[in-house]
Motif scaffolding. Structure first.
Motif, short mmCIF file in Angstrom:
data_model
loop_
_atom_site.label_atom_id
_atom_site.label_comp_id
_atom_site.label_asym_id
_atom_site.label_seq_id
_atom_site.Cartn_x
_atom_site.Cartn_y
_atom_site.Cartn_z
N SER A 82 -44.39 2.49 -18.82
CA SER A 82 -45.74 1.19 -17.40
C SER A 82 -45.11 2.46 -15.36
O SER A 82 -45.95 1.91 -15.35
N GLY A 86 -48.46 3.09 -14.42
CA GLY A 86 -49.02 1.95 -14.55
C GLY A 86 -49.78 0.94 -14.97
O GLY A 86 -49.62 1.48 -16.21
N HIS A 87 -49.99 -0.33 -15.27
CA HIS A 87 -51.19 -0.58 -16.54
C HIS A 87 -52.33 -1.98 -15.96
O HIS A 87 -52.29 -2.55 -14.99
N LYS A 88 -53.01 -2.37 -16.97
CA LYS A 88 -54.24 -3.55 -16.73
C LYS A 88 -53.35 -4.65 -16.98
O LYS A 88 -52.85 -5.06 -18.29
N ARG A 89 -53.71 -5.18 -16.75
CA ARG A 89 -53.31 -6.34 -17.22
C ARG A 89 -53.91 -7.15 -18.27
O ARG A 89 -55.31 -6.94 -18.70
N ALA A 91 -52.44 -5.85 -21.43
CA ALA A 91 -52.35 -4.11 -21.59
C ALA A 91 -50.81 -4.54 -22.41
O ALA A 91 -50.85 -4.08 -23.87
N HIS A 97 -51.14 -9.39 -14.89
CA HIS A 97 -51.23 -8.66 -13.80
C HIS A 97 -51.53 -7.13 -13.20
O HIS A 97 -50.77 -6.43 -14.24
N ASP A 98 -52.29 -6.64 -12.92
CA ASP A 98 -52.25 -5.35 -13.02
C ASP A 98 -51.52 -4.20 -12.16
O ASP A 98 -50.45 -5.09 -11.24
N ARG A 99 -50.92 -3.29 -12.14
CA ARG A 99 -49.48 -2.38 -11.86
C ARG A 99 -50.08 -1.50 -11.74
O ARG A 99 -50.31 -0.39 -12.11
N PRO A 138 -53.99 4.30 -16.33
CA PRO A 138 -53.47 3.14 -16.82
C PRO A 138 -53.09 2.92 -18.25
O PRO A 138 -54.26 2.89 -18.61
N ALA A 141 -56.34 0.70 -19.97
CA ALA A 141 -57.63 1.64 -19.10
C ALA A 141 -57.85 2.34 -19.67
O ALA A 141 -58.28 2.52 -20.33
#
Length: 311
Positions: A82, A86-89, A91, A97-99, A138, A141
């Motif tokens: 992560s 990063g990640h999508k909401r 995931a 939330h998206d990060r 991400p 995603a």
């Protein structure tokens, strides 16, 4: 201060030294900083690998952009993935939330991966993709994102040995160690020990009531011959200990931690070191790079030791 260091420390963005071997190392770091090559900093714990990475970033053409650092040994596999990608909401559980991850946040800058040898194999595959194709996906995603980052990494382990053990990808090893730099240990830069001790003591004088003005000769000897397995970080802690535990303007032998109180007993006899070198040279059929890797030292340091012991 009496008994003070007479040598002047050169400051490389927080990394202080007056040692010829360390000055040579920093000169090499300055040269490779001007390129965009991936650099692997090999060095023992506490030698200042992140300080070197930050210095390389500041000397590079990316100096105005972001510098990010991640300790691969301090994170679980899920958190590391992560942090990097990063990640999508949605995931994973808790992803509300998206990060954005460091591959995105550091776009245009430098990402330092400390203890890269601890990176799980599946995340290694994602890092290889970043190095080869400058893109990543991400978590959660479907669309790949572009990133233009320079990777600096560090380890106290031999990546070649980990490759043989199937714990590190061989293709990634060649990607991250285009330029390997061997950061000297404090035991290899003994000229720095007393000047650094005074530097730390001066800082402590500014923060505390006690004002240390001198070191007894036995203290200087003890500090000078100790092996410093924890390197500069350990020296800093020892200075804090003896500043806090003692009284008056002089640091005496009884102010030192127990493992420094009898320094001669902590220093490995030269005979043992010579035998270890001789055994490794025989075992590895004279391959100096392999011997240096096994000992966690540079080839230059190995050459000096071989010359010292007439091997």
């Amino acid at each position: 201060m009496s008994n003070g260091a007479t040598l002047t420390l050169t400051n490389f963005n927080g990394l202080l030294t007056c040692s010829p071997v360390m000055l040579d190392f920093m000169a090499k770091a300055s040269r490779v900083a001007k390129t965009d090559a991936a650099i692997l900093i090999r060095g023992q714990t506490g030698t200042g690998k992140e300080l070197v990475a930050r210095y390389i970033h500041l000397q590079s053409r990316r100096s105005k952009a972001t510098f990010s650092a991640l300790n691969c040994a301090a994170l679980s596999r899920e958190l590391m993935a992560s942090e990097l990608f990063g990640h999508k909401r949605g995931a994973f559980t808790g992803a509300t939330h998206d990060r954005a991850g460091l591959f995105k946040l550091t776009d245009g800058g430098t990402l330092f991966l400390d203890e890269i040898a601890e990176m799980p194999l599946d995340i290694q595959a994602g890092l290889l993709r970043v190095l080869q194709d400058q893109c990543f996906t991400p978590l959660g995603a479907s669309e790949a994102l572009h990133t233009n980052i320079r990777i600096l990494s560090a380890t106290h382990q031999s990546l070649k040995e980990l490759v043989q053990q199937k714990l590190f990808r061989e293709d990634l090893m060649y990607r991250v160690r285009v330029v390997p730099l061997y950061l000297p240990s404090l035991a290899e830069r003994t000229e720095d020990i007393i000047p650094l001790a005074w530097h730390f003591l001066t800082q402590l004088n500014q923060q505390n009531v006690r004002q240390v003005e001198g070191l007894e000769p036995q203290v200087i000897e003890a500090l000078s011959v100790y092996a410093w397995p924890g390197n500069v970080r350990e020296l800093m802690n020892v200075c804090a200990y003896m500043h806090a535990i003692g009284e008056g303007p002089q640091v005496s032998l009884v102010d030192l931690p127990a493992d420094l109180f009898e320094p001669v007993a902590t220093k490995q006899p030269q005979f043992d070191e010579r035998q270890e070198l001789l055994s490794l040279l025989q075992e590895l059929q004279g391959n100096r790079q392999a011997v240096a890797d096994a000992l966690g030292i540079s080839r230059v340091t190995l050459w000096r030791k071989m010359k010292q012991y007439q091997l």
